[in-house]
Enzyme design. Structure first.
Site, PDB file in Angstrom:
ATOM      1  N   SER A  88      46.121  29.812  38.035  1.00 52.00           N
ATOM      2  CA  SER A  88      45.590  31.130  38.997  1.00 52.00           C
ATOM      3  C   SER A  88      44.114  31.505  38.472  1.00 52.00           C
ATOM      4  CB  SER A  88      46.969  31.977  39.766  1.00 52.00           C
ATOM      5  OG  SER A  88      45.588  33.089  40.327  1.00 52.00           O
ATOM      6  N   GLY A  89      43.376  30.574  38.918  1.00 45.42           N
ATOM      7  CA  GLY A  89      41.784  31.559  38.125  1.00 45.42           C
ATOM      8  C   GLY A  89      41.919  32.656  38.384  1.00 45.42           C
ATOM      9  N   GLY A  91      43.630  35.306  39.052  1.00 41.42           N
ATOM     10  CA  GLY A  91      44.687  35.765  38.452  1.00 41.42           C
ATOM     11  C   GLY A  91      45.380  36.584  39.754  1.00 41.42           C
ATOM     12  N   THR A  93      46.137  34.870  43.060  1.00 39.51           N
ATOM     13  CA  THR A  93      47.108  34.648  44.044  1.00 39.51           C
ATOM     14  C   THR A  93      47.877  35.282  44.147  1.00 39.51           C
ATOM     15  OG1 THR A  93      45.134  33.014  42.804  1.00 39.51           O
ATOM     16  CG2 THR A  93      46.815  32.704  45.456  1.00 39.51           C
ATOM     17  N   GLU A 155      37.790  25.160  38.444  1.00 36.75           N
ATOM     18  CA  GLU A 155      38.405  23.779  38.465  1.00 36.75           C
ATOM     19  C   GLU A 155      37.871  22.357  37.673  1.00 36.75           C
ATOM     20  OE1 GLU A 155      36.697  23.833  42.898  1.00 36.75           O
ATOM     21  OE2 GLU A 155      38.429  26.105  43.067  1.00 36.75           O
TER      22      GLU A 155
END
Length: 188
Positions: A88-89, A91, A93, A155
């Site tokens: 979860s880039g 943080g 999600t 990504e």
């Protein structure tokens, strides 16, 4: 290649290299050990992160590790001794947060890959691997740091990080190139 395109490639590659240079190698090693020792591994990511996570799951399978992807009909239940790897880039999600709670309540260990150490997901993680890259959480205004759009740097960094983790896991597990190749599907 035109000078403009060459400049774009150089800028993007420099950004990815800069992100990966700031990832804590000790935490990479700890994450690899956690995965190598897991009874079961289940992985999850949203959107384009999911593509990177699924590619990593494929390599974990090639290494001989017991891995599944959330949403597949054959994903087993998690419990003590198992690892839930979530990306979860940003943080925050919501699906990741819910799945991390389910894994935690089942006794599994949560391994989080994120760009936001202060995000809600980090609060649910047993181990966090911080990837300090721009995501959709900080891709606008003065926070914008990348020429690439939205979460592309995160990504792209995931892809490269996972390739390094595969090399480290190959060493940890003793998997040979021949054994990895033998596990590749023949159904393509």
């Amino acid at each position: 290649m035109s000078d403009r395109n060459e400049s774009l490639f150089k800028t993007a590659l420099d950004e990815l290299g800069g992100v990966l240079a700031r990832v804590d190698e000790g935490r990479i090693d700890a994450a690899c050990k956690l995965l190598a020792d897991a009874g079961r591994i289940v992985v999850y990511g949203c959107g384009r992160e999911a593509l990177q996570v699924k590619g990593f799951a494929m390599r974990l399978y090639h290494l001989g590790l017991p891995v599944s992807v959330v949403g597949d009909m054959t994903t087993p239940p998690l419990g003590p001794g198992d690892v839930f790897l979530a990306s979860s880039g940003p943080g925050e999600t919501s699906t990741v947060l819910t799945l991390m709670r389910v894994a935690r309540d089942a006794g599994a260990t949560n391994l989080l890959l994120t760009a936001q150490a202060g995000g809600s997901a980090a609060g649910l993680a047993d181990t966090t691997l911080l990837i300090p890259a721009q995501t959709m959480a900080d891709d606008q205004g003065p926070q914008k740091t990348s020429v690439l759009p939205m979460g592309s740097v995160f990504e792209g960094a995931l892809f490269l990080l996972f390739e390094i983790m595969v090399l480290k896991l190959k060493s940890l597990t003793g998997a040979s190139p021949e054994a990895m190749r033998a596990r590749h599907t023949n159904m393509e």
